[in-house]
Design an enzyme around this catalytic site. Sequence first.
Site, PDB file in Angstrom:
ATOM      1  N   ASP A  59       0.173   3.000   6.596  1.00 41.69           N
ATOM      2  CA  ASP A  59       0.602   3.790   7.754  1.00 41.69           C
ATOM      3  C   ASP A  59       2.103   3.716   7.981  1.00 41.69           C
ATOM      4  OD1 ASP A  59       1.044   1.329   9.397  1.00 41.69           O
ATOM      5  OD2 ASP A  59      -1.137   1.205   9.301  1.00 41.69           O
ATOM      6  N   ASP A  67      -3.551  -0.658  -6.707  1.00 38.83           N
ATOM      7  CA  ASP A  67      -4.289  -1.831  -6.249  1.00 38.83           C
ATOM      8  C   ASP A  67      -3.337  -3.009  -6.066  1.00 38.83           C
ATOM      9  OD1 ASP A  67      -6.895  -3.356  -5.890  1.00 38.83           O
ATOM     10  OD2 ASP A  67      -5.981  -4.456  -7.553  1.00 38.83           O
ATOM     11  N   GLY A  68      -3.384  -3.621  -4.877  1.00 38.55           N
ATOM     12  CA  GLY A  68      -2.480  -4.714  -4.573  1.00 38.55           C
ATOM     13  C   GLY A  68      -2.706  -5.945  -5.422  1.00 38.55           C
ATOM     14  N   ASP A 107      -1.123  -6.485   4.860  1.00 35.50           N
ATOM     15  CA  ASP A 107      -1.663  -5.684   5.960  1.00 35.50           C
ATOM     16  C   ASP A 107      -2.950  -5.032   5.476  1.00 35.50           C
ATOM     17  OD1 ASP A 107      -2.159  -4.056   8.115  1.00 35.50           O
ATOM     18  OD2 ASP A 107      -0.547  -2.633   7.659  1.00 35.50           O
ATOM     19  N   SER A 161      -7.274  -4.183   5.562  1.00 34.55           N
ATOM     20  CA  SER A 161      -8.440  -3.949   6.410  1.00 34.55           C
ATOM     21  C   SER A 161      -9.409  -5.116   6.219  1.00 34.55           C
ATOM     22  CB  SER A 161      -9.087  -2.604   6.067  1.00 34.55           C
ATOM     23  OG  SER A 161      -9.323  -2.502   4.679  1.00 34.55           O
ATOM     24  N   ASP A 162     -10.617  -5.009   6.744  1.00 32.48           N
ATOM     25  CA  ASP A 162     -11.574  -6.114   6.682  1.00 32.48           C
ATOM     26  C   ASP A 162     -12.058  -6.347   5.256  1.00 32.48           C
ATOM     27  OD1 ASP A 162     -11.730  -6.720   9.532  1.00 32.48           O
ATOM     28  OD2 ASP A 162     -12.617  -4.726   9.719  1.00 32.48           O
ATOM     29  N   TYR A 179      -9.160  -3.492  18.516  1.00 34.23           N
ATOM     30  CA  TYR A 179      -9.779  -4.210  17.408  1.00 34.23           C
ATOM     31  C   TYR A 179     -11.003  -4.963  17.932  1.00 34.23           C
ATOM     32  CZ  TYR A 179      -5.783  -3.353  14.298  1.00 34.23           C
ATOM     33  OH  TYR A 179      -4.825  -2.765  13.515  1.00 34.23           O
TER      34      TYR A 179
END
Length: 313
Positions: free
Chosen positions: A107, A158-159, A177, A179-180, A246
């Site tokens: 983002d 892909d990180g 950073d 997500s779940d 959240y």
Amino acid sequence: MEEINSESKKGEPEYMPSVIPGWFSEISPMWPGEAHSLKVEKILFQEKSEHQNVMVFQSLTYGKVLVLDGVIQLTERDECAYQEMITHLPLGSIPNPKKVLVIGGGDGGVSREVSRYSSIDQIDICEIDKMVVDVSKQFFHQVAVGFEDPRVKLHIGDGVAFLKAVPEGTYDAIIVDSSDPIGPAQGLFEKPFFESVAKALRPGGVVCTQAESIWLHMHIIEDIVANCSQIFKGSVNYAWTTVPTYPSGVIGFMLCSTEGPPVDFKHPVNPIDARCHCKSSRPLKFYSSEMHSAAFCLPSFAKKVIDPKAKQV
């Protein structure tokens, strides 16, 4: 407005379920037995990318909302509490960072905050989903402004794979950073990933990674602390902040440093409070030196689990 819902394939989590027409309800096996709902004024975008379902809607009380696979990632109203803390907790703890890597961050909010530091000359962002970047630029201008800094280089991929290819000791700081730990982000919570992070950091380098909620995920946090305590030979600390949209209203961060110059995460040495070098010239809304130190104060139930396994400077 019609009820927001969708059919899912057998074995896949339900996507964007809602009980009351006109309301978005976040329902997930990650927080069974509860849901947080927002009144939907208008759905602005809804499409499936190569990796996940992406939706943006205009809410009644939190502005525009970005949702990935049925889980709220950010809202215009409260994104500051997450973006500022995940960035300034690590970068405020080391002097003169030069090279920073952001894993995820599609983002642009983390890079917006990283851009405040004039000492930094390289900001790499590795985001797996190009649609998240494009949608953020289209609908979240005050967040995606982080991509406009000339020091930013965006890598779509892909990180985990990106980190494996990074030369040893490249970065002063890495911010994860994510997500779940279900779907595309699952690998970012596993031990081999943390080992790659440690290798990519210089001596005394720091990492800050999203580390779930103390109200919902103590079992996940306990595993993260255990892994990080084995891998990182400097400091290992857990901090948290409040983000109303959240699950449980709370999100945590794991902060670690590699062996080398000592890092005291609880007492910032590079305060950003009064400075703003970013293109947006946006004032800080949440972070301060006081909030920085307070973020490491844990409630008793969490401290009993986390502190015995954590290394403090």
